[in-house]
Write an enzyme that holds these catalytic residues in place. Sequence first.
Site, mmCIF file in Angstrom:
data_model
loop_
_atom_site.group_PDB
_atom_site.id
_atom_site.type_symbol
_atom_site.label_atom_id
_atom_site.label_comp_id
_atom_site.label_asym_id
_atom_site.label_seq_id
_atom_site.Cartn_x
_atom_site.Cartn_y
_atom_site.Cartn_z
ATOM 1 N N ARG A 83 -52.241 -30.781 -41.256
ATOM 2 C CA ARG A 83 -51.013 -31.093 -40.528
ATOM 3 C C ARG A 83 -51.220 -30.741 -39.064
ATOM 4 N NH1 ARG A 83 -45.163 -27.967 -40.888
ATOM 5 N NH2 ARG A 83 -46.020 -26.869 -39.105
ATOM 6 N N TYR B 268 -41.334 -25.926 -32.473
ATOM 7 C CA TYR B 268 -41.575 -25.648 -33.888
ATOM 8 C C TYR B 268 -43.031 -25.975 -34.245
ATOM 9 C CZ TYR B 268 -42.341 -26.336 -38.719
ATOM 10 O OH TYR B 268 -42.925 -26.255 -39.949
ATOM 11 N N ASP C 128 -45.028 -32.899 -39.110
ATOM 12 C CA ASP C 128 -43.681 -32.476 -39.504
ATOM 13 C C ASP C 128 -42.723 -32.651 -38.320
ATOM 14 O OD1 ASP C 128 -41.431 -31.253 -40.524
ATOM 15 O OD2 ASP C 128 -42.459 -29.424 -41.186
ATOM 16 N N HIS D 122 -39.514 -32.005 -38.598
ATOM 17 C CA HIS D 122 -38.589 -30.886 -38.787
ATOM 18 C C HIS D 122 -37.136 -31.276 -38.483
ATOM 19 C CE1 HIS D 122 -38.250 -26.353 -39.151
ATOM 20 N NE2 HIS D 122 -39.211 -26.641 -39.998
ATOM 21 N N GLU E 89 -43.095 -36.055 -41.962
ATOM 22 C CA GLU E 89 -42.245 -35.174 -42.772
ATOM 23 C C GLU E 89 -40.886 -34.946 -42.114
ATOM 24 O OE1 GLU E 89 -44.269 -31.568 -43.738
ATOM 25 O OE2 GLU E 89 -42.439 -30.398 -43.823
ATOM 26 N N GLU F 246 -37.980 -30.191 -48.333
ATOM 27 C CA GLU F 246 -38.214 -28.747 -48.442
ATOM 28 C C GLU F 246 -36.919 -27.945 -48.458
ATOM 29 O OE1 GLU F 246 -40.729 -28.352 -44.928
ATOM 30 O OE2 GLU F 246 -39.180 -27.176 -43.946
ATOM 31 N N ARG G 13 -40.657 -33.241 -51.399
ATOM 32 C CA ARG G 13 -41.211 -31.933 -51.034
ATOM 33 C C ARG G 13 -40.474 -30.735 -51.639
ATOM 34 N NH1 ARG G 13 -44.369 -30.370 -47.624
ATOM 35 N NH2 ARG G 13 -43.027 -29.002 -46.402
ATOM 36 N N GLU H 83 -48.672 -28.326 -49.740
ATOM 37 C CA GLU H 83 -48.806 -27.582 -48.484
ATOM 38 C C GLU H 83 -49.350 -26.182 -48.797
ATOM 39 O OE1 GLU H 83 -45.083 -26.760 -46.497
ATOM 40 O OE2 GLU H 83 -46.053 -26.670 -44.538
ATOM 41 N N TRP I 135 -33.292 -27.305 -35.465
ATOM 42 C CA TRP I 135 -34.537 -26.616 -35.103
ATOM 43 C C TRP I 135 -35.715 -27.215 -35.849
ATOM 44 C CZ3 TRP I 135 -37.337 -23.281 -38.583
ATOM 45 C CH2 TRP I 135 -38.559 -22.800 -38.011
HETATM 46 O O1 EZ4 Z 1 -39.972 -24.239 -41.175
HETATM 47 O O2 EZ4 Z 1 -40.658 -22.636 -44.283
HETATM 48 O O3 EZ4 Z 1 -43.360 -27.654 -43.627
HETATM 49 N N1 EZ4 Z 1 -43.090 -26.512 -43.415
HETATM 50 C C1 EZ4 Z 1 -42.019 -26.081 -42.763
HETATM 51 C C2 EZ4 Z 1 -41.840 -24.583 -42.657
HETATM 52 C C3 EZ4 Z 1 -40.369 -24.175 -42.517
HETATM 53 C C4 EZ4 Z 1 -40.201 -22.747 -42.984
HETATM 54 C C5 EZ4 Z 1 -38.733 -22.300 -42.899
HETATM 55 O O4 EZ4 Z 1 -38.566 -21.070 -43.519
HETATM 56 O O5 EZ4 Z 1 -41.250 -26.878 -42.278
HETATM 57 O O6 EZ4 Z 1 -42.606 -24.088 -41.594
HETATM 58 CO CO CO Z 2 -41.582 -28.838 -43.042
#
Ligand code: EZ4
Ligand code: CO
Length: 402
Positions: free
Chosen positions: A147, A159, A210, A212, A236, A262, A283, A339, A402
């Site tokens: 990743r 992030y 990702d 996010h 992702e 997730e 996920r 992951e 975030w």
């Molecule tokens: O931000 O697990 O793909 N992984 C992620 C992680 C999440 C954390 C949050 O607790 O997006 O890094």
């Molecule tokens: Co993630």
Amino acid sequence: MRIIDAKVIVTCPGRNFVTLKITTDEGVTGLGDATLNGRELAVVSYLRDHVCPLLIGRDPARIEDIWQYLYRGAYWRRGPVTMTAIAAVDTALWDIKGKYAGMPVYQLLGGRSRDGVTVYGHANGESIPEVLDEVARYVELGYKAVRVQAGVPGLASTYGVSADKMFYEPADARRPTENTWSTPQYLRMVPELFAAVRERFGPDLHVLHDVHHRLTPIEAARLGASLEEYHPFWLEDPVPAELQEGFRLIRQQTTTPIAVGEVFNSIWDCQRLITEQLIDYIRTTVVHAGGITHLRRIFDLAALHHVRTGSHGATDLSPVCMSAALHVDLAVPNFGIQEYMRHSTLTDEVFPHGYRFEDGYLHPSEEPGLGVEIDEELAGRYPYDPAYLPVNRLTDGSMHNW
Ligand code: EZ4
Ligand code: CO
């Protein structure tokens, strides 16, 4: 066989973990991860005050019945706290069943469907050249999938980018760290990152990214389209998934594979995404989606609809969760990828385990049960230390994801 003890263990060997330990009258013990990053003590109370007393005296062999009892019996269904608590009980009971049967849990799930579990690691850096050096490190270690996350020019922190490369830890402060976000700058950076990775590492490496949850559907559609020529393994969490419909728009515009889930807690969070084939990878993972029992249900639904698995595996999911995930990954027909963020040496010492990484694959322990224990004496030396995940604001100060 009867449950005689259910104990919640909170420890912070560098980061917080919550673990449920169930003991039977025959002296068999089982572990379940109950860690909910940044909101840990809510699950501790849910278990200690409301669930553990109900477990005493029950037959630990009745995994499905206990799951239904806790789910239906709460009346207040779903949600991260409830489902993490149920997951911890469920995981511990599978561990006990495996030990009782004398078999690793994947055998109880139907046996292995593959030789090993393909995992991806996290390469990150402030600049693109820095990320490339990190990718090289993972390739050197044998990873087949990586990743990639890079800093966004003009933004102080982003992030996925951290100083400690192998053990990324976002819950880093007593008050949430404030990050700044700019979608236009981000959308310019990501295709440059992918171009650089492909140029240096060629076409074979699986490359993931990702988002996010920080884009709108139309922005995600544009990003997906702009990455197609670099054939990403997946994009992702392109958008938050409370509105499952949002994924249809992305789907109509790009062939870049989409992964999400997730933060999902149940099959109901992804039912439409799966049955309408709006995603490619689901996920959800053991600890936040109701344990092995419920995760298996989600994965079976996914299998019917050509959706493969790609379980979350960040450092805030303890080695107990990772062990459980590997047993599921090894057994299900529609496994995609897992992951794998490595835990620190200290975390590995608190949770001795038999799973191992070799040549890009993880292999679960062959011991009966899940093959993971907790060193309670060592765990006791590291008391709970509150830590929050960061928050994000746009450049004008508005709250963002975030
Ligand atoms: O931000 O697990 O793909 N992984 C992620 C992680 C999440 C954390 C949050 O607790 O997006 O890094
Ligand atoms: Co993630």
